[in-house]
Design a protein around this motif. Structure first.
Motif, PDB file in Angstrom:
ATOM      1  N   ALA A 471       0.827  -1.200   0.000  1.00  0.00           N
ATOM      2  CA  ALA A 471       0.000   0.000   0.000  1.00  0.00           C
ATOM      3  C   ALA A 471       0.862   1.251   0.000  1.00  0.00           C
ATOM      4  CB  ALA A 471      -0.933   0.010   1.211  1.00  0.00           C
ATOM      5  N   THR A 472       0.396   2.273  -0.675  1.00  0.00           N
ATOM      6  CA  THR A 472       1.152   3.526  -0.765  1.00  0.00           C
ATOM      7  C   THR A 472       1.338   4.166   0.610  1.00  0.00           C
ATOM      8  OG1 THR A 472       0.029   3.834  -2.878  1.00  0.00           O
ATOM      9  CG2 THR A 472       1.307   5.679  -2.048  1.00  0.00           C
ATOM     10  N   SER A 473       0.236   4.194   1.381  1.00  0.00           N
ATOM     11  CA  SER A 473       0.270   4.848   2.697  1.00  0.00           C
ATOM     12  C   SER A 473      -0.180   3.927   3.813  1.00  0.00           C
ATOM     13  CB  SER A 473      -0.621   6.091   2.675  1.00  0.00           C
ATOM     14  OG  SER A 473      -1.945   5.746   2.324  1.00  0.00           O
ATOM     15  N   GLY A 474      -0.458   2.672   3.513  1.00  0.00           N
ATOM     16  CA  GLY A 474      -0.936   1.706   4.495  1.00  0.00           C
ATOM     17  C   GLY A 474      -2.377   1.319   4.209  1.00  0.00           C
ATOM     18  N   ILE A 475      -2.764   0.119   4.565  1.00  0.00           N
ATOM     19  CA  ILE A 475      -2.016  -0.836   5.376  1.00  0.00           C
ATOM     20  C   ILE A 475      -1.316  -1.840   4.452  1.00  0.00           C
ATOM     21  CG2 ILE A 475      -2.213  -2.653   7.103  1.00  0.00           C
ATOM     22  CD1 ILE A 475      -4.814  -1.248   8.044  1.00  0.00           C
TER      23      ILE A 475
END
Length: 550
Positions: A471-475
């Motif tokens: 994921a780019t920013s989570g999760i």
């Protein structure tokens, strides 16, 4: 008062008060009583829908899915088809509003609009439950109807929207291993059957309470329904979940992070790419220093490059720099120009440290109103916000099986993990593990990433494969073939996960049977409605003939 020969008062002659409508005040009281009853039923339906939403992540109160199914069964019992449809909608609308509240980052009108569309399918379910409950063994037919509803909603309109399936609320429950036999539809069926059996037990118990006719024999139906419900729940524990593997591969998952959550997560041009390049260069430094083992391959998420590297030389050079520094192939998520000026393609590209970009996978199922605009010419005139999607995403035509270094992996991009056929086709085409490239930055801290991760857990068991979410920013996460989350990142952090994942070749029963169980259960549900309608018509015909003979 004079009496007839049988001792009863004589019938009132035609035209007397006996043939007249009840007084207006009486009609008003009756109408008010019906309105109160309808309001109570609607309120209970809405509360039950909210309970079902709480069964899903991030709350994970999966037993509430059984309670919600049982409640809707009880509410639709003995109703008209029209009443059942309304109760289904009253159940479904608040359910989807809460479940999909993460869409508020786009706009609350999007939440309400999508919730209303999805609730329409549950309105149809409510109407069908009324019919199914008119037959013997109705808990079975009602459970099949839940599968029918999900099959339809997963495909219509515009390719469907599978969010909110009962199976996705049960990715860590005793029902979950059933996915290895019949996929998500079988899990939904088992959950629904347990719920409808609970409803049947409750109805029998209520009748006994009202009649005060308790006896060992009279409680057998209720006890039997409870035992069957428990047996269905425990059946999943008997399903073997294979996890053994002869081969393994060392991977690193790079989560570069974004500037901010929400619609404008991109920040300045090339910022997201810079984040992933920096995280990868740091990984390369840690490898050389011996702080982490060298992986066989590296996975970047969807949209890890916010610029097309084939039309932007600076982006191409930065990706190449990071890949050469780490010295192993990297799966890069990029948006590239499509076959014409009106389209772009969402792709995962294998970037080799020596050969550069090579094999790629193009997302097969773009999201309507998110990645393309149906009826663009007409809708953009009334919904100006759709202009923020200047070009439609062009769908890919092949599965995402890619050779990345020593591993043959199956790439699935973002929401595609929710669609049974896309993941199953990828596994059957030879994927030995599954990679979910995703970008949830728009919906960070809303519960949506947790809901999507739950789908990865179900897919792991369904196909007997490790599932890696990048994921780019989570999760970002590592999920074992048994569905357990072995590692996971925090949201909106720059982080690298290192793991050794199994590569498996074995096929589960679900892989082999495909969509057959889903269609079979759905058809049984529809047939139960057809039988109920036919029996109802036959009964009305007999009644009419009997009245004519009299």
């Amino acid at each position: 008062m004079p009496e007839t020969a049988d001792g009863n008062p004589p019938a009132a002659p035609a035209g007397t008060l006996a043939d007249q409508a009840p007084p207006r005040a009486s009609r008003r009281r009756r109408f008010a009583a019906l309105a109160r009853r309808s309001a109570r039923s609607s309120a209970v339906a809405a509360a039950s829908g909210l309970a079902l939403a709480a069964a899903f992540p991030p709350y994970d109160l999966w037993p509430l899915s059984l309670v919600a199914v049982a409640a809707l069964s009880l509410l639709t019992r003995g109703r008209t088809v029209r009443q059942g449809a309304w109760l289904g909608f009253a159940f479904g609308f608040p359910f989807f509003v809460w479940l999909l509240q993460w869409l508020h980052t786009v706009g609350w009108d999007a939440v309400v609009g999508l919730a209303a569309i999805e609730a329409a399918f549950l309105a149809a379910l409510g109407a069908c439950l009324v019919l199914g409950q008119r037959l013997p063994w109705w808990p079975l037919w009602a459970a099949c109807l839940w599968v029918t509803e999900e099959l339809t909603r997963d495909r219509l309109p515009f390719g469907g929207f599978p969010w909110g399936r009962l199976a996705f609320a049960n990715t860590g429950s005793p029902y979950t291993p059933l996915a290895a036999l019949g996929g998500a539809p079988l899990v939904t069926f088992a959950v629904a059957l347990s719920g409808t059996l609970l409803a049947a037990a409750a109805l029998t118990g209520l009748r006994l309470y009202r009649s005060r006719a308790w006896s060992p024999r009279s409680v057998l139906p209720a006890a039997g329904a409870l035992v069957l419900s428990a047996a269905v729940l425990l059946a999943g524990l008997l399903v073997p979940v294979p996890t053994d593997a002869k081969d393994h591969v060392k991977i690193a998952v790079v989560q570069g992070n974004v500037q901010q959550p929400g619609m404008h997560f991109l920040g300045r041009p090339m910022m997201i790419l810079d984040n992933h390049v920096k995280a990868t260069l740091k990984l390369a430094t840690d490898i050389k220093a011996g702080r982490v083992p060298k992986p066989d391959l590296v996975l970047w998420p969807e949209n890890s490059s916010d610029l097309d590297p084939f039309s932007n030389p600076a982006a191409y050079d930065k990706i190449t720099e990071a890949v050469q520094a780490v010295g192993v192939p990297v799966l890069v998520g990029v948006l590239v120009d499509g076959p014409d000026a009106d389209h772009v393609q969402n792709e995962g590209i294998v970037w080799d440290p020596v050969k550069g970009p090579g094999a790629h996978y193009t997302k097969q199922h773009p999201v309507p109103f998110g990645e393309y605009v149906p009826f663009r010419k007409e809708l953009t005139k009334v919904i100006s916000r759709l202009d923020e999607i200047p070009r439609d995403f062009y769908p890919g035509k092949t599965t995402g099986v890619l050779q990345i270094g020593p591993a043959r992996l199956g790439d699935v991009i973002c929401f595609e993990v929710a669609y049974d056929g896309i993941v199953r086709d990828t596994v059957n085409a030879g994927a030995r593990a599954i990679v979910v490239q995703t970008n949830n930055a728009t919906y960070g801290k809303t519960g949506q990433p947790e809901q999507q991760l739950a789908m990865s857990r179900l897919r792991a068991i369904e196909h007997g494969r490790a599932v890696v979410t990048a994921a780019t920013s989570g999760i970002s996460a590592i999920v074992g073939p048994d569905g357990k989350i072995e590692q996971r990142s925090e949201e909106f952090t720059q982080q690298v996960l290192n793991a050794d994942i199994p590569l498996r070749d074995g096929k589960t029963v679900a892989d082999r049977v495909g969509a057959a169980p889903e269609w079979a259960l759905a058809m049984v549900g529809l047939l139960s409605c057809a039988v109920a309608i036919a029996l109802d018509r036959r009964g009305r015909t007999r009644t009419t003939k009997g009245q004519e003979q009299q």
